[in-house]
Design an enzyme around this catalytic site. Structure first.
Site, PDB file in Angstrom:
ATOM      1  N   GLU A   1       2.207   1.782  -3.362  1.00  0.00           N
ATOM      2  CA  GLU A   1       1.147   2.316  -4.226  1.00  0.00           C
ATOM      3  C   GLU A   1       1.126   3.855  -4.135  1.00  0.00           C
ATOM      4  OE1 GLU A   1      -2.984   3.753  -3.432  1.00  0.00           O
ATOM      5  OE2 GLU A   1      -3.015   1.634  -2.870  1.00  0.00           O
ATOM      6  N   HIS A   2       1.202   4.389  -2.921  1.00  0.00           N
ATOM      7  CA  HIS A   2       1.231   5.848  -2.765  1.00  0.00           C
ATOM      8  C   HIS A   2       2.481   6.448  -3.406  1.00  0.00           C
ATOM      9  CE1 HIS A   2      -1.819   7.038   0.496  1.00  0.00           C
ATOM     10  NE2 HIS A   2      -2.156   5.851   0.072  1.00  0.00           N
TER      11      HIS A   2
ATOM     12  N   GLU B   1      -3.960   8.128   7.461  1.00  0.00           N
ATOM     13  CA  GLU B   1      -4.918   7.219   6.832  1.00  0.00           C
ATOM     14  C   GLU B   1      -5.196   6.039   7.759  1.00  0.00           C
ATOM     15  OE1 GLU B   1      -3.805   6.044   2.870  1.00  0.00           O
ATOM     16  OE2 GLU B   1      -5.488   4.668   2.658  1.00  0.00           O
TER      17      GLU B   1
ATOM     18  N   HIS C   1       0.826  -1.205   0.000  1.00  0.00           N
ATOM     19  CA  HIS C   1       0.000   0.000   0.000  1.00  0.00           C
ATOM     20  C   HIS C   1       0.867   1.264   0.000  1.00  0.00           C
ATOM     21  CE1 HIS C   1      -2.249   3.111   2.393  1.00  0.00           C
ATOM     22  NE2 HIS C   1      -3.100   2.894   1.415  1.00  0.00           N
TER      23      HIS C   1
END
Lengths: 429, 426
Positions: free
Chosen positions: B68-69, B140, B65
């Site tokens: 991905e950012h 997040e 994840h």
């Protein structure tokens, strides 16, 4: 794609979009009525009670069986608000006739089901069934309470409740828990009768059938609605308040057991709204300020300063309100607010590049063009148009968007007035 | 490219592969103004331990994840902004098994596709940018900790599984992401973002050959294949524990009740297992089922209720959940109904209706470009031809589904996770 809008009976209009683009067709009926604290909960209950049963299909189980026979069609109760109009109806989606396994027709039986649900509810002693009202009242109360579960949406909801306290817009689409708890079969029935007798009705279809076939299928429904009307259709108004209410913004905070804070800012738009000449400039302004990944808020508040996980703006153009929403640590709220307002000042001063403007315009135009490719987008677009009394097509709106200038965007920005600040804080905060 | 026609669905699918192993699928849709592209790698939150030429690698939770950012960063700026400036609407997601990057646009498709393929395959990380992202993702994760819907779902998975990494939050924790360095990201990118471990799917009114040409021009790295992963060996057949509960700031109890199912493996059987799982769910607790009507009328379920079959590499489960004033009562009634259905089976007309409804639902889902593109990519990774679902449906019998319920929807496979109100003011 061919869009036809016609009046089927006084106060009853049909928007039919003929296209073979989609594998399923939309079919919906929506009552439009002024949003009002006194009636909002009762109105919101009506579509949910209607969906429980009608004379031909008296239980949810029988309705579900019918929908499954129609290739897993859906017909869902919906309560929405656009500006100060409450929109109550049944929204359907059915496999397009082109894709059925045996070439069966789905449109006509789907309309038959919709018609029966809307006009022939199961009754006892002249009102809705007690069991259906009690069950849906409980669900309505739970739905209102559950609004706090999604903290992002909850912060936006609380902001508008506080900012628009004395206005119809401050009323939630579902009304209030207190009003919901007081509903009875009699009061729900009265709300249903009021909607039938005076609310504007919008029928919507989008699918491969030509408008003649749609009109014909819907004619028993249109006739039935006509027979139940008495008196004039209730006018849809909106209390436009272009300016902030007081000397300084109203500030409100709630405390819940959360690990991340929410900061929401509410602005009056200085008169810019969906009805005005400057509507395209309002949309472009919001995209440039906080609506996209190239916006001022995204680049500065989120990316450059890492102040927030998200910070974005959105516009409710029917009412004429802009909100900025952000998720932010408790001790950074002040810093985030200062930066959010500083970025607004920059747009007001025209401090943005031609690239930023182009990118914002592109984003709004892209979203507008995508509306043409989405059944839900088309339904919402034309419903909003019915409320504002607009006949502008998405294509025409795109043409106006293309012409928006930097000066117009800065002018819209200068109309923005901060009217309320909402903070969702932790328990100890 | 080869063209595959699925006449019942009105779909024309074009398929081709580059020499380096990248497969490309294009679902051509005339009459639409928009285009959608999805570029994915077979690498998700679960893939924490894997093998490279240097040996076995152990990485902290949340790297897929995080990566991905960070991939949106390029030497010259940020791909998100470049693409947004070009009128598209880019985004990405990380699931348990895959990471996907996508955009939708109505103009400038070729340019946007080049940018997408470029930034995903050309990593650029610095210590500063990694540190900054730790702040953003930390927020997040904090936000996720307040999302009861997600938390109750992970609570269920932690009851069902002993050690399978589907138990671990995809985004990781504040502590796990603090361990990530640029080197971690380069290692993972090197292992998983090679063309032979990726797929490109496109839906819209585009020329398939043009898509192929752009892919060939931009995606030039050699394909090194699908790295070996370690998910901790075989799971016990049964659920590890059967119930868990904790409090959060919610208005009403939230629950997820699920059954642990066998690993469906790789290949066409996976689609069949999915459709059987979906049909079992529809027949058990679908809108027209006697059980759903009973629970709804008793006020034990609300309209927030949902259910579904899910599968990831090495695992599959069925979960149902939502709000309920008495989740244990729901569990008990579900188990009783499963026992009855397993014993009595289904009336033919009930089963046929369920199949018709499920078929109509899947055809309608093809309206969504995003859904179609993601399904095409996911099914490629699974060794499945997704668009054959009408034929697979035809081959499934009422006995297949009753047998499935009898074997798997039983107490030993089941677990209940509940979040109760009480954490904070409600």
């Amino acid at each position: 794609m061919k869009v036809t809008r016609e009046v089927l009976a006084p106060g009853v209009a049909l928007t039919a979009i003929q296209t073979d683009k989609f594998k399923s067709a939309s079919l919906s009926a929506t009552f439009l009525t002024p949003l009002d604290r006194e009636t909002a909960s009762a109105n919101a209950l009506v579509p949910y009670v209607l969906r429980r049963g009608c004379e031909t299909w008296p239980t949810m189980g029988e309705i579900s069986v019918r929908l499954e026979e129609l290739y897993g069609g859906a017909l869902e109760p919906v309560a929405r608000k656009r500006g100060e109009t409450q929109c109550l109806g049944l929204m359907g989606s059915f496999l397009d006739d082109a894709y059925t396994l045996e070439g069966e027709r789905v449109l006509e039986p789907a309309v038959e089901l919709l018609t029966s649900l809307l006009l022939e509810p199961v009754t006892r002693d002249g009102v809705f069934l007690e069991a259906y009202v009690a069950g849906e009242r409980e669900n309505l109360i739970q739905a209102i309470r559950a609004q706090m579960n999604d903290k992002r949406a909850y912060a936006a909801l609380r902001l508008t409740q506080e900012m628009c306290r004395g206005e119809a817009y401050g009323v939630d689409r579902l009304g209030s828990e207190e009003a919901a708890a007081a509903l009875t079969p009699q009061s729900a029935w009265a709300a249903y009768q009021r909607l039938l007798s005076s609310a504007q009705v919008e029928l919507h279809y989008c699918g491969s059938a030509p408008v003649q076939r749609v009109r014909e299928a819907l004619s028993p429904l249109a006739e039935g609605l006509k027979a139940r009307r008495s008196g004039p259709t209730a006018a849809l108004t909106c209390d436009a308040r272009p300016h902030a209410g007081g000397e300084s913004p109203r500030e409100v905070a709630d405390h819940l057991d959360v690990t991340q804070g929410k900061l929401s800012l509410g602005f009056r738009t200085g008169g810019a709204d969906a009805r005005g000449e400057n509507y395209p400039a309002l949309l472009v302004f919001s995209a440039l300020y906080g609506g996209t990944a190239t916006s001022k808020l995204f680049l500065n508040v989120r990316e450059k300063l890492s102040l927030c996980y998200y910070a974005s703006s959105s516009v409710e153009a029917v009412k004429g309100i802009m909100t900025v929403s952000s998720g932010v640590e408790f001790d950074k709220m002040k810093e985030a607010q200062d930066e959010i307002l500083a970025q607004l000042e920059a747009v007001k001063a025209g401090d943005f590049t031609p690239e930023e403007l182009t990118s914002a315009k592109q984003a709004v135009i892209n979203s507008c063009q995508s509306t043409l490719d989405s059944r839900a987008g088309l339904e919402q677009y034309w419903l909003t148009a019915a409320i504002t009394g607009s006949a502008e097509t998405p294509e025409e709106l795109i043409a106006r968007l293309e012409r928006v200038t930097a000066q117009e965007v800065a002018a819209v920005a200068r109309g923005m007035e901060l009217d309320a600040i909402y903070r969702l804080m932790g328990k100890e905060g | 490219m080869e063209e595959r026609r699925y006449d019942k669905l009105g779909t024309r699918l074009f398929h081709g592969a580059l020499d380096n192993g990248l497969h490309v699928f294009v679902d051509r849709r005339p009459g639409y103004g928009k285009q959608f592209a999805f570029f994915a790698t077979r690498y998700g939150g679960m893939d924490m331990r894997f093998q490279t030429q240097a040996g076995w690698q152990d990485t902290p939770a949340g790297v897929a994840h995080f990566l991905e950012h960070k991939l949106f960063d390029t030497k010259d700026g940020n791909a998100l902004q470049i693409m947004a400036a070009n009128g598209s609407d880019p985004n990405a997601f990380t699931s348990f098994g895959i990471t996907g990057y996508f955009f939708q646009c109505t103009q400038g498709f070729a340019e946007n596709l080049r940018t997408l393929l470029g930034f995903v395959t050309e990593p650029y990380f610095t210590p500063e940018s990694v540190a900054k992202e730790q702040g953003i993702i930390g927020q997040e994760i904090a936000m996720g900790d307040d999302e009861a819907d997600t938390e109750v779902f992970y609570d269920l998975l932690n009851c069902l599984y002993a050690h399978h990494p589907v138990r671990t939050h995809i985004a990781g924790t504040q502590a796990s992401i603090a361990q990530i360095t640029p080197q971690t990201l380069y290692t993972c990118h090197g292992a998983f973002y090679n063309p032979a471990n990726m797929v490109l799917t496109v839906v819209g009114n585009v020329d398939p050959e043009e898509v192929m040409d752009i892919a060939r021009e931009v995606v030039t790295a050699p394909g090194t294949g699908d790295p070996a992963r370690d998910y901790g060996g075989a799971e016990p057949r049964e659920a590890v524990s059967h119930e868990t509960s904790r409090a959060m700031a919610v208005s009403a109890p939230l629950f997820q009740f699920g059954f642990k199912l066998p690993d469906p493996g790789y290949g066409p059987e996976r689609l069949r297992a999915q459709l059987i799982g979906d049909l079992a769910g529809d027949l058990l607790v679908g809108d027209s089922s006697p059980l759903y009507t009973r629970l709804y009328n008793a006020g034990l379920l609300t309209r927030s209720f949902g259910y579904g079959y899910e599968d990831y590499p090495g695992c599959a489960f069925f979960a149902l959940g939502g709000e309920s004033k008495d989740p244990r009562a729901v569990r008990d009634q579900v188990l009783a109904e499963c026992a009855r259905l397993g014993r009595e089976g289904f009336a033919p007309e009930v089963f046929q209706r369920a199949k018709k409804a499920a078929y109509g639902g899947m055809v309608s889902q093809l309206n969504s470009f995003e859904n179609t593109a993601v399904e095409l990519a996911q099914s490629y990774f699974d060794g499945v031809d997704y668009l054959t679902f009408p034929e697979v449906f035809r081959s499934i019998t009422a006995q297949d589904v009753a047998e499935f319920i009898r074997t798997w929807f039983v107490e030993a496979q089941a677990a209940l996770a509940v979040i109760t109100p009480g954490g904070g003011a409600a």
